[in-house]
Write a protein that holds these residues in place. Structure first.
Motif: not given
Length: 200
Positions: A95-117
């Motif tokens: 559960a802890i890993g899910l939370g951390m990797f969700t947040a990190a995965g979104i931020e890394i994707s945004i930083n690589n010019n992936i749109n919000d959805g």
């Protein structure tokens, strides 16, 4: 080291521990434990990086991350063999890993010019596909596909809220923290209260 890197490294350690615990329940040796720990910690992030075109993928040349996987596996090898405690520990670390990797995965994707959805989709993949790969290797039914499990769903909920907070001008680090807390809290609550999705 910024907050997103800290979240990633903590997530790697936690998910590696989850994978090693899973390997322990299947009575694997230390090498088998390392393989499952590696798959759990790196699987989702690797698939994310391949999909969004990050080269090399996140774990290449990262000795700290590799050391965290090895350390988590060695620590788990010293645990006692109480299966009930193992299952409970696996659930909470997952559960802890899910939370951390969700947040990190979104931020890394945004930083690589992936749109919000699609960043939310990448966050879900980052959080869940490592566990999916580990479950397949252990010949278990993946949590991602179990009937009624709020697994990927909680990652999506946390991810959408994180994106909304960004648009509301909430400070990034606070938004990341809130995202992690939401994912972990809903995952634990849904399991305890037996909250399930309807069948197809």
């Amino acid at each position: 080291m910024n907050l997103i890197q800290i979240i990633m490294y903590v997530g790697i350690f936690v998910f590696a521990g989850t994978g090693a615990l899973k390997a322990r329940t299947h009575h694997m040796d230390i090498f088998g434990g390392l393989v499952i720990a590696f798959a759990t910690a790196y699987g989702g992030g690797t698939i994310r990086d391949l999909l969004i075109g990050v080269h090399p993928v996140n774990w290449v040349n990262d000795y700290l991350a590799l050391g965290l996987v090895v350390s988590a596996t060695i620590i788990v090898s010293f645990f006692d063999s109480d299966q009930i405690r193992f299952k409970r520990t696996i659930f909470f670390t997952d559960a802890i890993g899910l939370g951390m990797f969700t947040a990190a995965g979104i931020e890394i994707s945004i930083n690589n010019n992936i749109n919000d959805g699609y960043a939310v989709v990448m966050g879900v993949i980052t959080a869940t596909f490592g566990g999916l790969l580990a479950d397949v290797l252990c010949r278990e039914k993946p949590n991602l596909l179990k009937r009624g499990e709020l697994y990927a769903t909680v990652c999506a909920i946390g991810g959408v809220i994180y994106i909304l907070l960004k648009h509301l001008g909430i400070e990034k680090n606070l938004g990341l923290f809130i995202c992690v807390c939401i994912v972990v809290s809903i995952r634990i609550l849904s399991k305890r209260k037996r909250i399930m999705l309807p069948e197809i």
